[in-house]
Design an enzyme around this catalytic site. Structure first.
Site, PDB file in Angstrom:
ATOM      1  N   ASP A  42       0.862  -1.151   0.000  1.00  0.00           N
ATOM      2  CA  ASP A  42       0.000   0.000   0.000  1.00  0.00           C
ATOM      3  C   ASP A  42       0.912   1.218   0.000  1.00  0.00           C
ATOM      4  O   ASP A  42       2.068   1.122   0.383  1.00  0.00           O
ATOM      5  CB  ASP A  42      -0.830  -0.085   1.287  1.00  0.00           C
ATOM      6  CG  ASP A  42      -1.681   1.118   1.479  1.00  0.00           C
ATOM      7  OD1 ASP A  42      -2.277   1.556   0.493  1.00  0.00           O
ATOM      8  OD2 ASP A  42      -1.748   1.606   2.617  1.00  0.00           O
ATOM      9  N   LYS A  43       0.422   2.340  -0.446  1.00  0.00           N
ATOM     10  CA  LYS A  43       1.309   3.504  -0.452  1.00  0.00           C
ATOM     11  C   LYS A  43       1.138   4.324   0.824  1.00  0.00           C
ATOM     12  O   LYS A  43       2.052   4.444   1.628  1.00  0.00           O
ATOM     13  CB  LYS A  43       1.040   4.375  -1.675  1.00  0.00           C
ATOM     14  CG  LYS A  43       2.073   5.480  -1.835  1.00  0.00           C
ATOM     15  CD  LYS A  43       1.823   6.320  -3.052  1.00  0.00           C
ATOM     16  CE  LYS A  43       0.745   7.351  -2.832  1.00  0.00           C
ATOM     17  NZ  LYS A  43       1.169   8.498  -2.045  1.00  0.00           N
ATOM     18  N   ASP A  61      -6.675  -2.448   3.144  1.00  0.00           N
ATOM     19  CA  ASP A  61      -5.679  -3.432   2.716  1.00  0.00           C
ATOM     20  C   ASP A  61      -5.972  -4.831   3.228  1.00  0.00           C
ATOM     21  O   ASP A  61      -5.303  -5.778   2.868  1.00  0.00           O
ATOM     22  CB  ASP A  61      -4.291  -3.018   3.220  1.00  0.00           C
ATOM     23  CG  ASP A  61      -3.942  -1.620   2.796  1.00  0.00           C
ATOM     24  OD1 ASP A  61      -4.101  -1.335   1.594  1.00  0.00           O
ATOM     25  OD2 ASP A  61      -3.529  -0.823   3.641  1.00  0.00           O
ATOM     26  N   LYS A  99      -7.468  -4.419  -5.140  1.00  0.00           N
ATOM     27  CA  LYS A  99      -6.158  -4.794  -4.610  1.00  0.00           C
ATOM     28  C   LYS A  99      -6.103  -6.304  -4.404  1.00  0.00           C
ATOM     29  O   LYS A  99      -5.141  -6.970  -4.775  1.00  0.00           O
ATOM     30  CB  LYS A  99      -5.907  -4.098  -3.270  1.00  0.00           C
ATOM     31  CG  LYS A  99      -5.720  -2.605  -3.382  1.00  0.00           C
ATOM     32  CD  LYS A  99      -5.347  -2.030  -2.029  1.00  0.00           C
ATOM     33  CE  LYS A  99      -5.031  -0.550  -2.132  1.00  0.00           C
ATOM     34  NZ  LYS A  99      -4.550   0.006  -0.873  1.00  0.00           N
ATOM     35  N   GLU A 146      -8.682  15.832   6.051  1.00  0.00           N
ATOM     36  CA  GLU A 146      -9.578  16.852   6.552  1.00  0.00           C
ATOM     37  C   GLU A 146      -9.030  17.536   7.781  1.00  0.00           C
ATOM     38  O   GLU A 146      -9.060  18.752   7.893  1.00  0.00           O
ATOM     39  CB  GLU A 146     -10.923  16.212   6.884  1.00  0.00           C
ATOM     40  CG  GLU A 146     -11.607  15.718   5.626  1.00  0.00           C
ATOM     41  CD  GLU A 146     -12.804  14.879   5.926  1.00  0.00           C
ATOM     42  OE1 GLU A 146     -12.962  14.529   7.118  1.00  0.00           O
ATOM     43  OE2 GLU A 146     -13.570  14.596   5.015  1.00  0.00           O
ATOM     44  N   THR A 160      -2.309   1.538  -4.837  1.00  0.00           N
ATOM     45  CA  THR A 160      -2.770   2.695  -4.089  1.00  0.00           C
ATOM     46  C   THR A 160      -4.074   3.223  -4.654  1.00  0.00           C
ATOM     47  O   THR A 160      -4.409   2.974  -5.813  1.00  0.00           O
ATOM     48  CB  THR A 160      -1.703   3.806  -4.103  1.00  0.00           C
ATOM     49  OG1 THR A 160      -2.217   4.930  -3.420  1.00  0.00           O
ATOM     50  CG2 THR A 160      -1.309   4.187  -5.500  1.00  0.00           C
ATOM     51  N   GLY A 161      -4.757   3.938  -3.844  1.00  0.00           N
ATOM     52  CA  GLY A 161      -5.981   4.580  -4.297  1.00  0.00           C
ATOM     53  C   GLY A 161      -5.703   5.971  -4.837  1.00  0.00           C
ATOM     54  O   GLY A 161      -6.576   6.614  -5.393  1.00  0.00           O
ATOM     55  N   ARG A 212      -5.307   4.316  -8.275  1.00  0.00           N
ATOM     56  CA  ARG A 212      -6.767   4.408  -8.335  1.00  0.00           C
ATOM     57  C   ARG A 212      -7.428   3.056  -8.071  1.00  0.00           C
ATOM     58  O   ARG A 212      -8.330   2.641  -8.771  1.00  0.00           O
ATOM     59  CB  ARG A 212      -7.203   4.904  -9.708  1.00  0.00           C
ATOM     60  CG  ARG A 212      -6.743   6.297 -10.008  1.00  0.00           C
ATOM     61  CD  ARG A 212      -7.879   7.252  -9.797  1.00  0.00           C
ATOM     62  NE  ARG A 212      -7.498   8.612 -10.108  1.00  0.00           N
ATOM     63  CZ  ARG A 212      -7.282   9.545  -9.195  1.00  0.00           C
ATOM     64  NH1 ARG A 212      -7.388   9.250  -7.913  1.00  0.00           N
ATOM     65  NH2 ARG A 212      -6.987  10.760  -9.546  1.00  0.00           N
TER      66      ARG A 212
END
Lengths: 1063, 373
Positions: A392-393, A769, A744, A473, A627-628, A738
């Site tokens: 994962d990033k 993940d 994943k 946020e 990664t997203g 993305r």
């Protein structure tokens, strides 16, 4: 559908008659056994393992028929194994009982007749109204009725469920949120209809019917936002009331727990294959001997010479029955070739070995005070076999410590300190932008400053702590004051839409919709604003590796709002497909925005992330980043962490490209590019790193991936996948951006099931993940998901620790266990093959060569500890070297030490040694005298001689393989040999009163008194070890592996240093 | 100035743990560790260690040393073995010309026993003590049914086992409802040929003294084998209630006239009871001691062997031999050990040379390349 009467109140008569249902109580039973059923159930469980069952059968055969060895020889080891395992499992189950009891007796407050009652958790029943206070965990799955907060919300963390430690907002049922005390709650008259328990944590559909006096009940839909899951913890909310709907083993947590699947390591699979090979060898040996026996016995004087008559019943027995019993007897005689103790030793090695990982000081993180965690020691050696790392990033490669870098409003760029000085808020758009940021979030201000672990805001004077479900946020909010708006609707964030919106009414009565989200999801929905300027800024930021967020808004008229409200209400009330309908509605609402601006937040790389990735790549491991994030951001991170280097040729497989060409063409183009190179050179999968080769890096996005994965109409779905895999195989690094969480897992599965069946490792830190981690062979969880550790197999504090974990620990574990497995088979071949040969000289009568005590103790005590401690301590190369030279990892890749060639070598070595032992002893004894007083030795001395040579050879063979001689190894190896000698002296030194035979009496001493026996033992040991030494030396000299070269180099350096110091 | 945030650093667990199911069933090694691990050499896998590796360089000397040690040992053994005098006569009598041919089909109970005499000539004199063996071939003393067919408790003088022998002795456990002592197939098939040796000097037959004591292991004779205990030393009384093995002409208490060589502690019996490892075997029968230092034990010359032929071996294709042998420190004649030592030593030496060549030819490749000398 289940129906629940809230507070156990029957619905008023006249409503539909429900069939009363029975629900389980709230007892959590994770334990497998009770006190009474432990013995039978545990035995049953254990004998379901093939190996144990096999040994049981052998044992029973020994009990029933007349076999050459006493049942003790196999019964005792089996008993030992079973007992050890039973004790271990019993202990684990006892711990589980304790935990269960703690859980089940945990006091719970619930309402009974309008009063608050304290009871044990296990007495909770479906329909009870429960009160939960802050920081308590929910005792079962509850429907959230009311909260101490005025808006009827509460915050929970589901850290122990899915690893998400952020606070999630849940909403009380509209009609009941006003009930704030016990009496009011008790007066509630309602029924709940909901689905039967399901394991999906995020899905829940139900309906509550609230009865007001005699009126028609009001129905409300219930969704997962109303459901409080067992195991989650109430945060930042004083107390809540809820009604229990799923209890005990039906809670989502319990259902999830049961679904966890077992992972098996490659070594274990090889071991099972070897086992089958040996079983075949065993059966064929027994068959050969049985057939030969009957051929040999066909002459009556051989079957029954005058000196050796059979008993009457034996004579009368049916021939086939006799042959079958003989077959079984041979099986029993040779059964030791499949060692019982191997399973115990392997288990112990894995279990004890895993402690070295948790003890490792270098993998201890000072900041968090955490070290690595091992959840399953079954996969230790798999760490040395990893071919693909999926990481994962955010939070894994990067710190997940967001720093606000800049914002871009209407094309103007602002940096933080300007904002904080409060000098810029004069422009109308800017004001709107910050309003949007402030409003469009679910951040809560936490007023309690006693919570530790949270850094206090450095800017705000008040001691406020901001808690939210998204880290972006908080970073944004902290500098900016809150505005007074009335919140009307929240179109909550999800990973598919990748945006969220709020609808608010300002003090002036205007209704706004603010939306914020990833640029890709905002830009298509924007109709005005300074799009180009902002877009260019966003892209620049992304290239620098910053996380960007776009903000847009639109104003709604009152009519528009009421329309929107209706749509939302309808969708929310839907019992079925609610999520789909909601998504459709959101899609309708979120359009025609006016773009306000963009923010950029930096997420710094973790320390040594680049170094780790470089090392992994050198080790021949392919690193994939999943990664997203958007492509540019992710690519920048990949460059920063050296996943892509300057000379890496980037191949893109993105939505943009596919729009230009068809997927088909893109794929073929890419594969051509990639294969052109690898085709001309040797097609070594690992050669991707050599400097003369072009390095490829592939970037693929989620949309393109789903196109590839989607089965085509004509059914030839495999085509694209194969092509895609082919491309991936030739790329040294792959970046998937993305990605949705499920994608994943899909990627991992795709690679895992490709034709080479590579071993995969997934590392991540968050709930998104978890699916990938569960899918991969080995799952590792980093920082964020510490609480979700049970989903992972291993947990490490920081990404950088992966390097030592794989390159050092994984390598060691693999080398150790593979030697252990091979050695176990080898030593049992050595042990049993002479027995087989002896049958040719004893008329195939199943006479044993060794004494019962030797048969029993060979695997248990004479040869067990040295290999166990080898399996724990061996370091063929020092840990530092392994870390410094990642390429050594390739030497053990692809299960190198357990390939067929290695296995056959070991087996043949075993057979050779066995032949040497047996025929050596045979030639030594054959028709001659070996004592200086002319007296003769018998068959037991013969066997003891073979056995002595055997024990010494097998132990010395291990000594030759040991590269790391600590005092423990010395103690175990020499201690075992000494123990053998001492035991033999003792065993033969006494007339044992409880035995009905004294065949070993003074046999060992007599043997030692014979000169030729000594000479023979020395000779046979030398001859047995010779080929192995020769093979080792020659291989090292002529075809050295990288590991061996390093060994030699270090050896000579040490020698040199020694020479210099001694001078 | 940067805005710092770390909302996800929620480190501490929840009070109740929140988890109902502790760690996986596989029993992972790690309980939750919050403390720093100890920095001990063992836990950090840094115990001081000797790290040998087998390279041509290190193994070379070993090969030469083994070669240099083994070859002389081998030569020594070989010479010793060659100096041992051994003479063997097959007296089975399968060939019609053999004097024992007439006895080929004897049965156990033939009375008087069939006797035959075989003359032979020793070419060389036997200098030291001579050991007389009988050898049997094709006799499976190591057959499982045979090996276990005995009762060690009975042989150890246990009175209850004497009258109630182990079931392992079947079908040689009882005879006519009386327990057999000694029971079992081994005892039942005890070798019962009588061998006598005469030196023929100018047609006069001088008997050679054959010593029948000292042929069994001392521990067997004095510990493992015991006669039953009881009042007095009358063996006949002690064996009261038992019967002789079926094939035996006389009971066990009449094996020998000397009381310390009678019953279970008869040495011929003890020797027989130690089952041989292989179907061709020999057993020590008698000792011939050297009288004085002037004369060899057995001079070169003519001898005759008188055989009371009782033991049938023809039915199972067996052979019977009589062996006269001298013994050295390493036992009887056995060329194998010496030859093996010489061979292995030579191979080691040869391999040493080969390795030396390889080491010199390829050695620089991976060792001294980056190490200054």
């Amino acid at each position: 559908i289940r129906t629940i009467y809230v507070g156990h109140r029957e619905p008023p008569p006249g409503t539909e008659a429900y069939i009363p249902q029975r629900f389980p109580d709230n007892r959590i039973v994770s334990s497998k056994y009770t006190f009474w059923n432990f013995v039978p159930k545990n035995l049953f469980e254990q004998f379901r393992r093939i190996a144990n069952f096999y040994f049981l059968i052998i044992f029973l055969v020994q009990l029933i028929i007349d076999t050459p060895t006493s049942p003790v020889t196999s019964g005792l080891p089996l008993l030992f194994v079973i007992t050890v395992t039973a004790i271990k499992q019993g202990y684990e189950d006892w711990l589980r009982h304790k935990a269960d009891n703690a859980m089940n007796q945990y006091p719970v407050h619930f309402i009974q007749h309008g009063k608050l009652v304290r009871k044990q958790s296990r007495k909770l029943r479906v329909g009870d109204i429960v009160m939960v206070k802050e920081d308590e965990t929910f005792p079962c799955d509850l429907i959230f009725l009311s909260s101490s907060r005025e808006d009827g919300t509460c915050f929970v963390t589901t850290a122990s469920l899915d690893g998400e430690s952020s606070h999630k907002t849940h909403y009380a049922v509209q009609d009941t949120k006003a009930f704030h005390n016990e009496q009011e709650m008790d007066a509630l008259h309602a029924t709940i209809e909901c689905e039967q328990p399901q394991p999906d944590l995020y899905k829940f559909v139900g309906r509550i019917n609230v009865y007001h006096d005699r009126n028609e009940p009001t129905a409300r839909p219930l969704g997962s936002e109303n459901l409080l899951l067992r195991g989650a913890t109430l945060k930042n909310t004083e107390k809540i009331f809820g009604v229990a709907i799923y209890t005990g083993m039906e809670t989502k947590m319990a259902l999830n727990y049961q679904a966890k699947s077992q992972k098996r390591s490659a070594v274990e699979k090889s071991m099972n294959v070897f086992l089958i090979v040996y079983l075949c060898i065993l059966i064929s040996k027994a068959l050969i001997n049985t057939v030969l026996k009957y051929v040999w016995q066909s002459e009556p004087f051989r079957d029954e010479p005058w000196y050796n008559q059979k008993t009457e019943p034996e004579r009368k027995r049916n021939l086939f029955l006799r042959a079958f019993t003989d077959f079984l007897a041979f099986m029993v005689l040779f059964n030791y070739i499949i060692p019982v103790s191997m399973y115990v030793t392997v288990e112990m090695q894995k279990f004890l070995g895993s402690y070295f990982l948790t003890w490792d000081e270098e993998m201890f993180d000072e900041d968090t005070g955490e070290g690595p965690l091992v959840n399953t020691s079954d996969l230790n050696e798999e760490l040395g076999q990893i071919e693909y790392v999926f990481t994962d990033k955010t939070g894994t490669l990067t710190e997940n410590n967001m720093e606000f870098v800049e914002c871009c409003i209407e094309g103007h760029v602002y940096v933080p300190h300007v904002i904080c000085n409060g000098q810029i808020l004069h422009d109308c758009t800017e004001e709107l932008f910050f309003r949007a940021l402030c409003l469009c979030h679910t951040v809560q201000v936490k007023d309690d400053d006693s919570v530790d672990g949270l850094k206090k805001s450095q800017l705000s004077r008040r001691s406020c702590i901001y808690i939210s479900s998204s880290p972006d946020e908080v970073a944004l909010v902290e500098g900016i004051q809150r505005y007074v708006f009335e919140l009307l609707e929240v179109l909550s964030f999800d990973s598919v839409r990748r945006r969220m919106s709020v609808i608010v009414r300002s003090s002036t009565g205007h209704i706004f919709l603010f939306c914020k989200g990833a640029d890709s999801s905002i830009f298509p929905r924007v109709k005005e604003g300074k799009i180009d300027q902002i877009r260019s800024r966003v892209e620049r930021n992304a290239v620098e590796g910053l996380r960007t967020l776009c903000v847009a808004y639109k104003e709604l008229t009152a009519e528009e709002y009421s329309k929107v409200q209706k749509l939302l209400q309808n969708a929310k009330l839907a019992l079925q497909d609610r999520e789909k309908k909601l998504a459709e509605v959101y899609e309708k609402i979120e359009r025609d925005f006016i773009l306000l601006g963009a923010t950029a937040v930096e997420d710094r790389l973790q320390e040594k992330a680049a170094d780790t990735i470089e090392a992994l790549q050198k080790a021949g491991i392919k690193v994939w980043v999943l990664t997203g994030d958007k492509m540019e951001t992710a690519a920048a991170t990949c460059y920063a962490c050296k996943l892509f280097r300057r000379n890496t040729q980037i191949l893109e497989l993105t939505t943009k490209k596919i729009e230009e060409q068809s997927l088909h063409d893109v794929l073929f183009d890419l594969s051509k590019t990639v294969l052109r190179h690898s085709g001309s050179l040797t097609r070594d999968t690992f050669s991707g790193l050599s400097t003369d080769m072009q390095d490829y890096g592939l970037i693929i996005d989620g949309a393109a991936l789903s196109l590839i994965m989607k089965p085509r109409q004509d059914g030839s779905s495999g085509n694209y996948r194969e092509l895609f895999l082919e491309i991936c195989r030739n790329c040294s690094a792959v970046l998937c951006c993305r990605m949705a969480p499920l994608q994943k897992a899909q990627i991992v599965k795709l690679i895992k099931l490709s034709k080479e069946h590579p071993i995969t490792l997934a590392i991540g830190d968050g709930a998104n993940d978890v699916s990938m981690i569960l899918e991969a062979h080995v799952g590792i969880i980093g920082k964020e998901g510490r609480q979700a550790a049970r989903n992972s197999d291993y947990a490490i504090p920081k990404f950088k620790h992966l390097k030592k974990m794989l390159l050092v620990h994984g390598h060691f574990y693999y080398v150790r266990i593979s030697e252990l497995v091979q050695y176990f088979f080898y030593k049992n071949v050595c042990f049993i093959f002479p027995q087989f040969l002896y049958q040719f000289f004893c008329g195939f009568s199943q006479q044993t060569l060794y004494d019962t005590a030797y048969l029993t103790l060979y695997n248990i005590s004479f040869t067990s500890l040295p290999i166990l401690f080898y399996g724990l301590m061996e370091q063929h190369v020092s840990a530092d070297t392994l870390k410094r030279e990642p390429s050594l990892y390739r030497d053990v890749a692809k299960n190198a030490l357990l390939r067929w060639r290695a296995f056959i070598y070991w087996t043949f070595l075993g057979v050779f040694d066995a032949v040497v032992f047996f025929f050596g002893a045979y030639l030594l004894y054959d028709n001659t005298v070996v004592t200086s007083n002319g007296q003769m030795f018998g068959n037991w001395t013969f066997g003891t001689l073979v056995f002595t040579v055997l024990v010494f050879t097998v132990t010395l063979k291990l000594a030759l393989d040991t590269h790391y001689w600590t005092w423990i190894n010395h103690f175990m190896i020499w201690g075992s040999l000494v123990f053998y000698v001492v035991f033999s002296l003792l065993w033969g030194g006494i007339i044992w009163p409880f035995l009905n035979y004294q065949r070993m009496y003074y046999v060992f001493m007599q043997m030692l008194s014979s000169g030729p026996a000594w000479l023979g033992i020395i000779l046979l040991i030398t001859v047995s070890l010779l080929p192995d030494v020769l093979k080792k030396v020659l291989c090292r000299q002529l075809w050295p592996t990288a590991t061996e070269r390093i060994q030699v180099k270090i050896f000579f350096i040490l020698k040199l240093v020694f020479c210099i110091t001694s001078l | 100035m940067a805005v710092n945030y770390s909302a996800k650093e929620e480190a501490d667990g929840h009070p109740s743990g929140g988890v109902g199911m502790p760690g996986g069933g596989a029993g992972g090694g790690g309980a939750v560790k919050t403390r720093k691990p100890d920095n001990t050499a063992f836990k950090q896998q840094r115990l001081p260690a000797w790290q040998p590796i087998l390279t041509a360089g290190t193994v070379l000397p070993a090969f030469f040393i083994i070669g240099l040690i083994f070859i002389p040992i081998g030569i020594g053994i070989f010479v010793t073995s060659n100096n041992i005098r051994e003479y063997e006569i097959d007296y089975t009598g399968t060939e019609p010309s053999s004097p024992c041919n007439k006895c080929l089909n004897v049965s156990w109970d033939s009375t008087p026993p069939c006797t035959c005499t075989i003359n032979f000539t020793l070419e060389h004199s036997f200098e030291s003590n001579v050991f007389m063996y009988y050898g049997l071939s094709n006799f499976y003393q190591n057959h499982r049914r045979y090996v276990k067919s005995r009762d060690d408790s009975q042989l150890n003088g246990d009175n209850s086992s004497l009258l109630n022998p182990s079931k392992e002795c079947e079908p040689y456990r009882t005879n006519e409802d009386k327990p057999i002592a000694p029971c079992g197939a081994i005892a039942n098939s005890m070798f019962n040929d009588t061998l006598e040796l005469y030196r023929i000097d100018n047609d006069t037959r001088t008997p050679i003294t054959l010593i029948k004591k000292g042929i069994a292991w001392w521990t067997d004779k004095n510990v493992k084998f015991r006669n039953p205990t009881g009042d007095g030393n009358n063996l006949t009384a002690l064996f009261q209630g038992t019967t002789k093995p079926v094939n035996w002409p006389k009971p066990v208490y009449m094996l020998d006239s000397e009381p310390d060589n009678n019953g279970f502690i008869n040495e011929d019996f003890i020797v027989w009871m130690r089952t041989a490892a292989l179907p061709t075997f020999r057993k020590l029968y008698r000792l011939i001691e050297r009288k004085n230092n002037l004369q060899p034990t057995l001079q070169a010359g003519k001898y005759s062997l008188d055989i009371a032929y009782n033991y049938p071996v023809h039915s199972f294709d067996g052979r019977k031999r009589m062996i006269l042998s001298t013994i050295s420190w390493m036992g009887g004649k056995n060329p194998f050990l010496g030859i093996a030592y010489i061979t292995v030593g030579s191979i080691c030496f040869f391999l040493g040379v080969v390795l030396l060549i390889i080491h010199h030819k390829y050695g620089n490749r991976n060792t001294s390349a980056d190490i200054p000398n």
